[in-house]
Scaffold this motif. Structure first.
Motif, PDB file in Angstrom:
ATOM      1  N   ASP A   1       0.900  -1.264   0.019  1.00 34.50           N
ATOM      2  CA  ASP A   1       0.024   0.122  -0.011  1.00 34.50           C
ATOM      3  C   ASP A   1       0.876   1.316  -0.005  1.00 34.50           C
ATOM      4  O   ASP A   1       1.861   1.369   0.886  1.00 34.50           O
ATOM      5  CB  ASP A   1      -0.868   0.049   1.170  1.00 34.50           C
ATOM      6  N   LYS A   2       0.619   2.262  -1.099  1.00 24.84           N
ATOM      7  CA  LYS A   2       1.510   3.314  -1.001  1.00 24.84           C
ATOM      8  C   LYS A   2       1.338   4.349   0.253  1.00 24.84           C
ATOM      9  O   LYS A   2       2.522   4.806   0.486  1.00 24.84           O
ATOM     10  CB  LYS A   2       0.964   4.049  -2.456  1.00 24.84           C
ATOM     11  N   GLU A   3       0.040   4.397   0.724  1.00 29.37           N
ATOM     12  CA  GLU A   3       0.242   5.229   2.050  1.00 29.37           C
ATOM     13  C   GLU A   3       1.148   4.534   3.066  1.00 29.37           C
ATOM     14  O   GLU A   3       1.859   5.310   3.834  1.00 29.37           O
ATOM     15  CB  GLU A   3      -1.094   5.266   2.487  1.00 29.37           C
TER      16      GLU A   3
ATOM     17  N   PHE B   1       3.689   2.718   2.686  1.00 30.46           N
ATOM     18  CA  PHE B   1       5.051   2.819   2.361  1.00 30.46           C
ATOM     19  C   PHE B   1       5.523   4.112   2.742  1.00 30.46           C
ATOM     20  O   PHE B   1       6.589   4.262   3.506  1.00 30.46           O
ATOM     21  CB  PHE B   1       5.088   2.871   0.806  1.00 30.46           C
ATOM     22  N   GLU B   2       4.768   5.141   2.514  1.00 34.22           N
ATOM     23  CA  GLU B   2       5.316   6.599   2.890  1.00 34.22           C
ATOM     24  C   GLU B   2       5.352   6.834   4.563  1.00 34.22           C
ATOM     25  O   GLU B   2       6.309   7.219   4.977  1.00 34.22           O
ATOM     26  CB  GLU B   2       4.382   7.591   2.355  1.00 34.22           C
TER      27      GLU B   2
ATOM     28  N   PHE C   1       9.051   3.593  -4.347  1.00 33.33           N
ATOM     29  CA  PHE C   1       8.118   2.166  -4.201  1.00 33.33           C
ATOM     30  C   PHE C   1       8.366   1.026  -4.793  1.00 33.33           C
ATOM     31  O   PHE C   1       8.243  -0.155  -4.236  1.00 33.33           O
ATOM     32  CB  PHE C   1       6.839   2.917  -4.530  1.00 33.33           C
TER      33      PHE C   1
ATOM     34  N   GLU D   1       8.986  -2.952  -3.503  1.00 38.28           N
ATOM     35  CA  GLU D   1       8.365  -4.123  -3.984  1.00 38.28           C
ATOM     36  C   GLU D   1       9.251  -5.289  -4.433  1.00 38.28           C
ATOM     37  O   GLU D   1       8.937  -6.222  -4.241  1.00 38.28           O
ATOM     38  CB  GLU D   1       7.292  -3.759  -5.130  1.00 38.28           C
TER      39      GLU D   1
END
Length: 426
Positions: free
Chosen positions: A350-352, A354-355, A401, A405
């Motif tokens: 999930d990109k959120e 990740f941040e 990102f 992965e």
């Protein structure tokens, strides 16, 4: 003397190089009352096989000798080094890890007097047949104590399960049998090989005068000639784990466990190793962090408690990830961990998350800059790996990102995992 200023971190560091290969660093911390000074050698428990610097013959010494040497350096012909530090109000100690030995003191007063003691005793070994034999009994007692320590035992049992040949699987203090084979001549050989200035650094962190520190080091340095690079030798390590499961029983109330993942992506250049380390730390936070749904679900089910945590060890020749704590059902946690990893691989990161994880990892590293001891030790670890700690912090923000992965798919695999459990004795 070279001055380096980091515009982003607002950190100031001074560097001085000596003709014998020694490097000294002063990390300037204005208005800090506490000062840390460390004298470190790139020599740890895994360095038991090496090429003799003078005869060019391969030498293999008993396991635990780096730790033994650390103990012995504090003993002087006139008495104990700790008494000298205590006289000037300093707290002194040392530690031996897999790859380093560090002697240090922390003080708020009499800094230069204490620095003189540090520089003096590390350069003046005093080994006799009698004091070596005496130390064997002391270290044997320490080894027995650690064998009864459940946290120490579960950790080294995990390393024994992960590694087939690499000496990282051996207790840093050695074994009861190996320390009995250590002689005075062994200690002097290892000291003269690994305690050469070209294999050492001095790090001072605090509100001190850099030039005065460097001048004192210059004045007190005994060894003036340069030494050729040390050639260490390690037995080839296969990619697979040694065994999938290892368990013992000790006098504890609740089972404790570690799940390990063996990293087979090693022997990388320093920058690539640093990036691998950063990617893995961010991934670990995404997958297992205390703010994740996974952690919360295990906690609510009573499968873990607040002691649950993880750690990644990244070295040029070996790397491994471990996660664990207390659990009423370690096998169930192991099963859930593997399922969770496969689920994230299928769904993707999930990109959120990740941040968020990047910020957590960055914050963790930035906090070290407010603690002279933690910053200095981290500096030593990084330097011996060929990594600049300031660049390390900067690169966390640059991690992509896509690279995380990619790292997820190549590292966290059931085939290179194992579990170590310490059960309560009946």
């Amino acid at each position: 003397m070279e001055r380096i200023y980091d515009d982003i971190l607002h950190e100031e560091i001074y560097v001085n190089s000596y003709t014998n290969g020694l490097k000294a660093f002063v990390i300037k911390k204005k208005n800090f009352s506490k000062v840390f000074a460390g004298y470190a050698t790139k020599y740890g428990s895994v360095d038991n096989k090496f090429v003799h610097p003078k005869t060019n013959e391969v030498v293999e010494v008993p396991e635990g000798i780096a730790h033994f040497l650390e103990h012995k350096l504090f003993e002087e012909q006139e008495g104990n080094v700790f008494d000298r530090f205590a006289k000037f109000g300093a707290m002194a100690n040392a530690f031996t890890s897999f790859k380093e030995t560090v002697y240090y003191f922390i003080s708020t007063q009499n800094f230069y007097e204490n620095l003189e003691i540090l520089l003096d005793f590390v350069q003046n070994p005093y080994f006799t047949d009698q004091n070596v034999e005496k130390e064997k009994g002391i270290i044997a007692q320490e080894i027995r104590m650690y064998q009864d320590n459940p946290n120490w035992r579960v950790y080294f049992n995990l390393l024994n399960a992960l590694y087939v040949n690499h000496p990282v699987k051996i207790d840093i203090a050695g074994t009861l049998e190996s320390i009995q084979r250590i002689t005075k001549d062994d200690l002097y050989l290892c000291y003269n090989t690994f305690y050469h200035p070209s294999n050492m650094i001095i790090v001072v962190c605090g509100d001190v005068e850099p030039q005065k520190v460097f001048d004192m080091i210059e004045r007190m340095e005994k060894t003036k000639e340069y030494q050729s690079l040390i050639e260490r030798m390690y037995t080839e390590e296969p990619p697979g784990v040694n065994q999938k499961r290892i368990e013992v029983k000790l006098a504890i109330s609740n089972p404790i466990f570690y799940i390990g993942f063996k990293d087979t992506l090693n022997d990388l250049p320093p920058y690539e190793m640093m990036m691998k380390d950063i990617h893995t730390q961010i991934l670990s936070e995404i997958i297992f962090g205390k703010s994740t749904d996974f952690y919360e679900s295990l906690y609510k089910e009573g499968l873990i408690n607040q002691n649950f945590g993880f750690e990644y060890t990244c070295e040029p020749e070996y790397s491994f990830f471990m996660i664990g704590g207390e659990s009423k059902d370690p096998d169930k946690v192991y099963e859930r961990v593997l399922e969770h990893i496969e689920d994230i691989k299928r769904r993707g990161i999930d990109k959120e998350e990740f941040e968020r994880a990047k910020k957590v990892v960055l914050g963790s590293h930035l906090r070290k800059f407010d603690n002279p001891e933690k910053l200095s030790v981290e500096f030593i670890y990084s330097y011996f790996k060929g990594v600049n700690i300031f660049e390390y912090v900067k690169e966390i923000s640059s991690v992509s990102f896509e690279m995380c992965e990619k790292r997820l798919k190549e590292f966290f695999n059931e085939s290179t995992s194992c579990i170590s459990i310490v059960w309560p004795a009946d």
